[in-house]
Write a protein that holds these residues in place. Sequence first.
Motif, mmCIF file in Angstrom:
data_model
loop_
_atom_site.group_PDB
_atom_site.id
_atom_site.type_symbol
_atom_site.label_atom_id
_atom_site.label_comp_id
_atom_site.label_asym_id
_atom_site.label_seq_id
_atom_site.Cartn_x
_atom_site.Cartn_y
_atom_site.Cartn_z
ATOM 1 N N UNK A 231 -8.959 0.593 3.160
ATOM 2 C CA UNK A 231 -7.696 -0.020 3.566
ATOM 3 C C UNK A 231 -6.492 0.843 3.187
ATOM 4 N N UNK A 232 -6.579 1.529 2.057
ATOM 5 C CA UNK A 232 -5.494 2.434 1.664
ATOM 6 C C UNK A 232 -5.337 3.547 2.686
ATOM 7 N N UNK A 233 -6.453 4.140 3.084
ATOM 8 C CA UNK A 233 -6.395 5.224 4.066
ATOM 9 C C UNK A 233 -5.998 4.716 5.447
ATOM 10 N N UNK A 234 -6.484 3.528 5.808
ATOM 11 C CA UNK A 234 -6.083 2.957 7.098
ATOM 12 C C UNK A 234 -4.581 2.684 7.133
ATOM 13 N N UNK A 235 -4.058 2.149 6.039
ATOM 14 C CA UNK A 235 -2.624 1.881 5.973
ATOM 15 C C UNK A 235 -1.813 3.146 6.171
ATOM 16 N N UNK A 236 -2.242 4.230 5.539
ATOM 17 C CA UNK A 236 -1.533 5.500 5.683
ATOM 18 C C UNK A 236 -1.700 6.060 7.091
ATOM 19 N N UNK A 237 -2.880 5.888 7.680
ATOM 20 C CA UNK A 237 -3.101 6.378 9.040
ATOM 21 C C UNK A 237 -2.161 5.679 10.023
ATOM 22 N N UNK A 238 -2.063 4.359 9.929
ATOM 23 C CA UNK A 238 -1.136 3.623 10.794
ATOM 24 C C UNK A 238 0.311 4.035 10.500
ATOM 25 N N UNK A 254 5.234 2.391 18.263
ATOM 26 C CA UNK A 254 5.631 2.361 16.853
ATOM 27 C C UNK A 254 5.584 0.937 16.310
ATOM 28 N N UNK A 255 6.051 -0.014 17.113
ATOM 29 C CA UNK A 255 6.038 -1.427 16.701
ATOM 30 C C UNK A 255 4.607 -1.905 16.440
ATOM 31 N N UNK A 256 3.706 -1.627 17.369
ATOM 32 C CA UNK A 256 2.326 -2.094 17.234
ATOM 33 C C UNK A 256 1.635 -1.451 16.024
ATOM 34 N N UNK A 257 1.859 -0.161 15.853
ATOM 35 C CA UNK A 257 1.170 0.575 14.798
ATOM 36 C C UNK A 257 1.701 0.215 13.413
ATOM 37 N N UNK A 258 3.006 0.149 13.282
ATOM 38 C CA UNK A 258 3.599 -0.147 11.981
ATOM 39 C C UNK A 258 3.333 -1.584 11.541
ATOM 40 N N UNK A 262 1.695 -2.625 7.732
ATOM 41 C CA UNK A 262 2.376 -3.407 6.697
ATOM 42 C C UNK A 262 1.441 -4.092 5.696
ATOM 43 N N UNK A 263 0.466 -4.891 6.131
ATOM 44 C CA UNK A 263 -0.368 -5.579 5.143
ATOM 45 C C UNK A 263 -1.236 -4.629 4.317
ATOM 46 N N UNK A 264 -1.466 -3.435 4.848
ATOM 47 C CA UNK A 264 -2.307 -2.465 4.146
ATOM 48 C C UNK A 264 -1.507 -1.617 3.167
ATOM 49 N N UNK A 265 -0.179 -1.697 3.254
ATOM 50 C CA UNK A 265 0.680 -0.912 2.369
ATOM 51 C C UNK A 265 1.243 -1.734 1.219
ATOM 52 N N UNK A 266 0.831 -2.973 1.103
ATOM 53 C CA UNK A 266 1.327 -3.823 0.024
ATOM 54 C C UNK A 266 1.044 -3.168 -1.328
ATOM 55 N N UNK A 267 2.077 -3.093 -2.141
ATOM 56 C CA UNK A 267 1.926 -2.462 -3.446
ATOM 57 C C UNK A 267 2.361 -1.011 -3.444
ATOM 58 N N UNK A 275 8.172 2.263 6.199
ATOM 59 C CA UNK A 275 7.549 1.584 7.342
ATOM 60 C C UNK A 275 8.443 0.459 7.847
ATOM 61 N N UNK A 276 8.968 -0.339 6.931
ATOM 62 C CA UNK A 276 9.841 -1.451 7.307
ATOM 63 C C UNK A 276 11.114 -0.951 7.990
ATOM 64 N N UNK A 277 11.660 0.138 7.483
ATOM 65 C CA UNK A 277 12.871 0.707 8.091
ATOM 66 C C UNK A 277 12.601 1.103 9.537
ATOM 67 N N UNK A 278 11.511 1.842 9.759
ATOM 68 C CA UNK A 278 11.205 2.312 11.109
ATOM 69 C C UNK A 278 10.775 1.181 12.029
ATOM 70 N N UNK A 279 10.136 0.163 11.473
ATOM 71 C CA UNK A 279 9.770 -0.992 12.278
ATOM 72 C C UNK A 279 11.013 -1.757 12.697
ATOM 73 N N UNK A 280 11.960 -1.906 11.765
ATOM 74 C CA UNK A 280 13.212 -2.563 12.112
ATOM 75 C C UNK A 280 13.957 -1.808 13.198
ATOM 76 N N UNK A 281 13.959 -0.490 13.087
ATOM 77 C CA UNK A 281 14.634 0.338 14.085
ATOM 78 C C UNK A 281 13.945 0.235 15.440
ATOM 79 N N UNK A 282 12.604 0.285 15.437
ATOM 80 C CA UNK A 282 11.861 0.205 16.695
ATOM 81 C C UNK A 282 12.111 -1.128 17.389
#
Length: 335
Positions: A231-238, A254-258, A262-267, A275-282
Amino acid sequence: MKPYWGSILLFALGAVALSAQAPDDAQAQAGFLSSKDYDKAIEVGEKGLAQDPDNLGFAYNNLKAAEGKKDAAAVKKWATESSRIARKIVQGAKDDEDGKHQADYARQVDTYTEYSLSATAMQSTTPADIISLFTALEQQNPKSQYLAQSAGVYLHALQQSGQAAQAGPAAERILGESPDSDDALLVAADYNLNQKRNAKTIEHATRLIDVLNAKQKPEAVSAEDWNKQKNTKLGLAYWYAGLAYSAENKFSEADKTLRKALPLLEGNTQFLGIALFNLGLADYKLAKANGNKALLQDALKFSQQSAAIKGPLQTQAAANVKVIRAEVGTGSRRK
């Protein structure tokens, strides 16, 4: 990695081959190996090789002794020497039953030397040793099946030893022979994103997602640890794919991927904030293009969450919140 039955078989074969040429030294070396007196075993092996430089049994047993000592430099030395002798035997083997037997044994030893270099690199904690062992393996056989297994520790060692600039090109090189190396794909995605090669970043990140989703849990890893690693690697891949799509103004992708990231980058607040910044922008760009009020609300939410996380984009995220909040308010008054 190959199971240890291979090493047991090779040890037995090595002892047989060795005793046929130098029974006294062969028995002495085998005895020292059995009693874990590895220095004496190597001493006997070196003495035997001084008299018979192409004696594969002596060289191989020295490799086993070096493994027992956990001596990275010695493993490299004797793996390289065993491989040299093994290949010489294969090239010069006669086309009869004995020759075929000798060649088969030599090939097994040669393959085992690759395993030994890789396994020792993975067990080592010193970056210089890891780099040295992996480099020896790559030089010995650029197509070795064991390169992918130790690629991760090698690339990490490069970064730890101040050679981070070499990690990206090294990852690309490894992928040329081992296209499914998840560690190399991860480093290559990062490298290409920093080089602003967005198409290559997306290619590597997408490949990494496919590889991870298809990869089976290693037997030696618990289900909990495997899920965490995966999950750590998947989060980074997305994350890498999402940032590359955003840089290419492909905001729908970008919206779909980011969102998947998000749930995989918790912590991991550093990556999460970006990710949140770019998702907000997208979502803001998509909302402006399509008049989608729900996406505008999402853009505000994600930007607010990004602004709450300390990081390089926190100030800009806060500024985006003000702009988007004003537009949300305007939209509400128009209803």
